[in-house]
Design a protein around this motif. Structure first.
Motif, PDB file in Angstrom:
ATOM      1  N   GLY A  66       6.414  17.949 -23.674  1.00 20.91           N
ATOM      2  CA  GLY A  66       7.111  19.220 -23.872  1.00 20.91           C
ATOM      3  C   GLY A  66       6.295  20.397 -23.375  1.00 20.91           C
ATOM      4  N   SER A  67       5.014  20.397 -23.679  1.00 21.46           N
ATOM      5  CA  SER A  67       4.133  21.472 -23.229  1.00 21.46           C
ATOM      6  C   SER A  67       3.987  21.463 -21.708  1.00 21.46           C
ATOM      7  CB  SER A  67       2.767  21.334 -23.900  1.00 21.46           C
ATOM      8  OG  SER A  67       1.903  22.360 -23.479  1.00 21.46           O
ATOM      9  N   LEU A  68       3.794  20.285 -21.141  1.00 20.53           N
ATOM     10  CA  LEU A  68       3.686  20.178 -19.680  1.00 20.53           C
ATOM     11  C   LEU A  68       4.978  20.619 -19.012  1.00 20.53           C
ATOM     12  CD1 LEU A  68       2.248  19.357 -17.074  1.00 20.53           C
ATOM     13  CD2 LEU A  68       2.953  16.979 -17.531  1.00 20.53           C
ATOM     14  N   ARG A  69       6.117  20.185 -19.538  1.00 21.39           N
ATOM     15  CA  ARG A  69       7.420  20.548 -18.965  1.00 21.39           C
ATOM     16  C   ARG A  69       7.616  22.062 -19.000  1.00 21.39           C
ATOM     17  NH1 ARG A  69      10.172  17.201 -21.574  1.00 21.39           N
ATOM     18  NH2 ARG A  69      10.475  15.704 -19.894  1.00 21.39           N
ATOM     19  N   THR A  70       7.289  22.693 -20.107  1.00 24.53           N
ATOM     20  CA  THR A  70       7.433  24.146 -20.229  1.00 24.53           C
ATOM     21  C   THR A  70       6.589  24.865 -19.182  1.00 24.53           C
ATOM     22  OG1 THR A  70       7.935  23.999 -22.580  1.00 24.53           O
ATOM     23  CG2 THR A  70       7.106  26.113 -21.777  1.00 24.53           C
ATOM     24  N   ALA A  71       5.349  24.443 -19.026  1.00 22.10           N
ATOM     25  CA  ALA A  71       4.453  25.076 -18.046  1.00 22.10           C
ATOM     26  C   ALA A  71       4.940  24.842 -16.628  1.00 22.10           C
ATOM     27  CB  ALA A  71       3.032  24.550 -18.209  1.00 22.10           C
ATOM     28  N   ALA A  72       5.374  23.622 -16.337  1.00 19.46           N
ATOM     29  CA  ALA A  72       5.773  23.288 -14.973  1.00 19.46           C
ATOM     30  C   ALA A  72       7.095  23.933 -14.583  1.00 19.46           C
ATOM     31  CB  ALA A  72       5.871  21.770 -14.820  1.00 19.46           C
ATOM     32  N   LEU A  73       7.965  24.141 -15.522  1.00 22.02           N
ATOM     33  CA  LEU A  73       9.274  24.716 -15.184  1.00 22.02           C
ATOM     34  C   LEU A  73       9.263  26.239 -15.160  1.00 22.02           C
ATOM     35  CD1 LEU A  73      11.672  22.290 -17.075  1.00 22.02           C
ATOM     36  CD2 LEU A  73      11.158  22.363 -14.624  1.00 22.02           C
ATOM     37  N   ALA A  74       8.141  26.858 -15.496  1.00 20.56           N
ATOM     38  CA  ALA A  74       8.070  28.322 -15.505  1.00 20.56           C
ATOM     39  C   ALA A  74       8.293  28.939 -14.124  1.00 20.56           C
ATOM     40  CB  ALA A  74       6.748  28.785 -16.114  1.00 20.56           C
ATOM     41  N   PRO A  75       7.646  28.453 -13.069  1.00 18.51           N
ATOM     42  CA  PRO A  75       7.912  29.034 -11.744  1.00 18.51           C
ATOM     43  C   PRO A  75       9.318  28.659 -11.246  1.00 18.51           C
ATOM     44  CG  PRO A  75       5.828  27.825 -11.747  1.00 18.51           C
ATOM     45  CD  PRO A  75       6.534  27.495 -13.026  1.00 18.51           C
ATOM     46  N   ALA A  76       9.880  29.497 -10.420  1.00 21.32           N
ATOM     47  CA  ALA A  76      11.210  29.229  -9.868  1.00 21.32           C
ATOM     48  C   ALA A  76      11.146  28.244  -8.707  1.00 21.32           C
ATOM     49  CB  ALA A  76      11.865  30.536  -9.410  1.00 21.32           C
ATOM     50  N   ASP A  77      10.092  28.321  -7.910  1.00 18.43           N
ATOM     51  CA  ASP A  77       9.961  27.489  -6.717  1.00 18.43           C
ATOM     52  C   ASP A  77       9.531  26.070  -7.088  1.00 18.43           C
ATOM     53  OD1 ASP A  77       9.592  27.053  -3.788  1.00 18.43           O
ATOM     54  OD2 ASP A  77       7.500  26.805  -4.417  1.00 18.43           O
ATOM     55  N   PRO A  78      10.240  25.034  -6.586  1.00 14.13           N
ATOM     56  CA  PRO A  78       9.870  23.653  -6.930  1.00 14.13           C
ATOM     57  C   PRO A  78       8.427  23.286  -6.588  1.00 14.13           C
ATOM     58  CG  PRO A  78      12.050  23.682  -5.953  1.00 14.13           C
ATOM     59  CD  PRO A  78      11.490  25.076  -5.804  1.00 14.13           C
ATOM     60  N   ALA A  79       7.919  23.710  -5.440  1.00 15.49           N
ATOM     61  CA  ALA A  79       6.534  23.389  -5.088  1.00 15.49           C
ATOM     62  C   ALA A  79       5.571  24.066  -6.061  1.00 15.49           C
ATOM     63  CB  ALA A  79       6.236  23.809  -3.654  1.00 15.49           C
ATOM     64  N   ALA A  80       5.865  25.287  -6.440  1.00 11.74           N
ATOM     65  CA  ALA A  80       5.018  25.999  -7.400  1.00 11.74           C
ATOM     66  C   ALA A  80       5.061  25.314  -8.764  1.00 11.74           C
ATOM     67  CB  ALA A  80       5.456  27.453  -7.514  1.00 11.74           C
ATOM     68  N   LEU A 125       6.734  10.660 -17.795  1.00  6.65           N
ATOM     69  CA  LEU A 125       5.901  11.539 -16.979  1.00  6.65           C
ATOM     70  C   LEU A 125       6.315  11.435 -15.516  1.00  6.65           C
ATOM     71  CD1 LEU A 125       3.566  13.467 -16.447  1.00  6.65           C
ATOM     72  CD2 LEU A 125       2.006  11.499 -16.597  1.00  6.65           C
ATOM     73  N   ARG A 126       6.542  10.235 -15.033  1.00 12.62           N
ATOM     74  CA  ARG A 126       6.989  10.052 -13.653  1.00 12.62           C
ATOM     75  C   ARG A 126       8.342  10.722 -13.437  1.00 12.62           C
ATOM     76  NH1 ARG A 126      10.503   8.801 -10.030  1.00 12.62           N
ATOM     77  NH2 ARG A 126       9.793   7.832  -8.134  1.00 12.62           N
ATOM     78  N   ALA A 127       9.243  10.604 -14.406  1.00 13.71           N
ATOM     79  CA  ALA A 127      10.565  11.239 -14.299  1.00 13.71           C
ATOM     80  C   ALA A 127      10.434  12.760 -14.244  1.00 13.71           C
ATOM     81  CB  ALA A 127      11.447  10.817 -15.471  1.00 13.71           C
ATOM     82  N   LEU A 128       9.522  13.317 -15.033  1.00 13.48           N
ATOM     83  CA  LEU A 128       9.299  14.760 -14.986  1.00 13.48           C
ATOM     84  C   LEU A 128       8.813  15.172 -13.601  1.00 13.48           C
ATOM     85  CD1 LEU A 128       8.974  17.625 -16.115  1.00 13.48           C
ATOM     86  CD2 LEU A 128       6.762  16.911 -17.044  1.00 13.48           C
ATOM     87  N   LEU A 129       7.884  14.423 -13.042  1.00 12.45           N
ATOM     88  CA  LEU A 129       7.376  14.743 -11.705  1.00 12.45           C
ATOM     89  C   LEU A 129       8.489  14.630 -10.665  1.00 12.45           C
ATOM     90  CD1 LEU A 129       3.940  12.952 -12.039  1.00 12.45           C
ATOM     91  CD2 LEU A 129       4.340  15.437 -11.991  1.00 12.45           C
ATOM     92  N   ALA A 130       9.371  13.678 -10.813  1.00 13.56           N
ATOM     93  CA  ALA A 130      10.524  13.560  -9.901  1.00 13.56           C
ATOM     94  C   ALA A 130      11.460  14.756 -10.075  1.00 13.56           C
ATOM     95  CB  ALA A 130      11.262  12.249 -10.161  1.00 13.56           C
ATOM     96  N   ASP A 131      11.657  15.196 -11.310  1.00 13.01           N
ATOM     97  CA  ASP A 131      12.507  16.367 -11.568  1.00 13.01           C
ATOM     98  C   ASP A 131      11.940  17.628 -10.921  1.00 13.01           C
ATOM     99  OD1 ASP A 131      14.201  14.772 -13.057  1.00 13.01           O
ATOM    100  OD2 ASP A 131      13.496  15.514 -14.997  1.00 13.01           O
ATOM    101  N   LEU A 132      10.613  17.691 -10.796  1.00 13.25           N
ATOM    102  CA  LEU A 132       9.976  18.860 -10.197  1.00 13.25           C
ATOM    103  C   LEU A 132      10.092  18.864  -8.674  1.00 13.25           C
ATOM    104  CD1 LEU A 132       6.657  19.040 -12.279  1.00 13.25           C
ATOM    105  CD2 LEU A 132       8.794  20.309 -12.660  1.00 13.25           C
ATOM    106  N   THR A 133      10.456  17.729  -8.097  1.00  9.99           N
ATOM    107  CA  THR A 133      10.509  17.597  -6.637  1.00  9.99           C
ATOM    108  C   THR A 133      11.859  17.017  -6.192  1.00  9.99           C
ATOM    109  OG1 THR A 133       9.457  15.416  -6.823  1.00  9.99           O
ATOM    110  CG2 THR A 133       8.002  17.305  -6.433  1.00  9.99           C
ATOM    111  N   PRO A 134      12.969  17.660  -6.568  1.00  2.00           N
ATOM    112  CA  PRO A 134      14.282  17.060  -6.306  1.00  2.00           C
ATOM    113  C   PRO A 134      14.631  16.940  -4.824  1.00  2.00           C
ATOM    114  CG  PRO A 134      14.538  19.320  -7.034  1.00  2.00           C
ATOM    115  CD  PRO A 134      13.072  18.967  -7.177  1.00  2.00           C
ATOM    116  N   ASP A 135      14.050  17.787  -3.992  1.00  2.00           N
ATOM    117  CA  ASP A 135      14.397  17.771  -2.566  1.00  2.00           C
ATOM    118  C   ASP A 135      13.385  16.983  -1.732  1.00  2.00           C
ATOM    119  OD1 ASP A 135      12.368  19.576  -3.045  1.00  2.00           O
ATOM    120  OD2 ASP A 135      13.012  20.984  -1.492  1.00  2.00           O
ATOM    121  N   ARG A 136      12.571  16.189  -2.392  1.00  2.00           N
ATOM    122  CA  ARG A 136      11.518  15.436  -1.701  1.00  2.00           C
ATOM    123  C   ARG A 136      11.775  13.935  -1.827  1.00  2.00           C
ATOM    124  NH1 ARG A 136       7.296  19.278  -0.528  1.00  2.00           N
ATOM    125  NH2 ARG A 136       8.351  21.254  -0.874  1.00  2.00           N
ATOM    126  N   PRO A 137      11.104  13.126  -1.008  1.00  2.00           N
ATOM    127  CA  PRO A 137      11.269  11.668  -1.128  1.00  2.00           C
ATOM    128  C   PRO A 137      10.860  11.183  -2.517  1.00  2.00           C
ATOM    129  CG  PRO A 137      10.022  12.244   0.861  1.00  2.00           C
ATOM    130  CD  PRO A 137      10.192  13.509   0.058  1.00  2.00           C
TER     131      PRO A 137
END
Length: 182
Positions: A66-80, A125-137
């Motif tokens: 939950g903490s990681l997801r909150t921090a990672a979803l703060a930026p608007a840009d997927p790479a960020a 954790l892997r699913a979260l990382l995939a969610d952060l990179t939806p337009d990538r392989p």
């Protein structure tokens, strides 16, 4: 003290003791003493050490992801967002009580007998990382997972934020290499 307070005290004590000293080194009596919960109530709430271990890991999983997801979803840009995840790791690695990944530590101690939440945590954790990179392989999420796990392992041996910073640099390279063309 009601059952909810007793459960919280037991989980707090289990988290502190299991994470700091290891699962096999900590007995139920030590958890009882640290929590101040009577032994009879402890065993009524958690009939076996395995049930307390599973509850501790499930609670840690919810908080950690939950903490990681909150921090990672703060930026608007997927790479960020991906890079923000590594910044979050850097902060976690620098905490004075950092002892590595509780889930990998558990697996290291118990092997195949580790609770299923250990595997579930890594899948989430892997699913979260995939969610952060939806337009990538899809393989990018696997690569990022390996970076996260590797940096965590290195940081557990050499505490401090440097392993997360080095992993972040590699993540930037992977993001650049997987950038959609068109």
């Amino acid at each position: 003290m009601d059952d909810e307070e007793a459960r919280t005290r037991l989980l707090d004590a289990a988290e502190e003791l299991f994470y700091r000293h290891g699962i096999q080194a900590v007995g139920m009596d030590r958890i009882r003493a640290a929590s101040g919960v009577p032994l009879k109530r402890l065993y009524r709430l958690f009939p076996a050490k395995e049930s307390l271990l599973t509850a501790y890991l499930e609670r840690r999983d919810r908080r950690w992801l939950g903490s990681l997801r909150t921090a990672a979803l703060a930026p608007a840009d997927p790479a960020a967002r991906v890079l923000a995840a590594f910044d979050w790791l850097a902060d976690w690695f620098a905490e004075p009580d950092f002892r590595g990944c509780a889930f990998l530590n558990t697996y290291g101690e118990l092997g195949a007998a580790a609770p299923e939440i250990v595997r579930t945590h890594k899948t989430q954790l892997r699913a979260l990382l995939a969610d952060l990179t939806p337009d990538r392989p899809p393989t990018l999420a696997d690569q990022l997972l390996m970076l996260v796990e590797g940096a965590t392992a290195v940081a557990s041996l050499n505490p401090g934020s440097d392993p997360a910073h080095r992993a972040r640099e590699v993540a930037e390279l992977l993001l650049d290499a997987s950038r959609p063309t068109g």
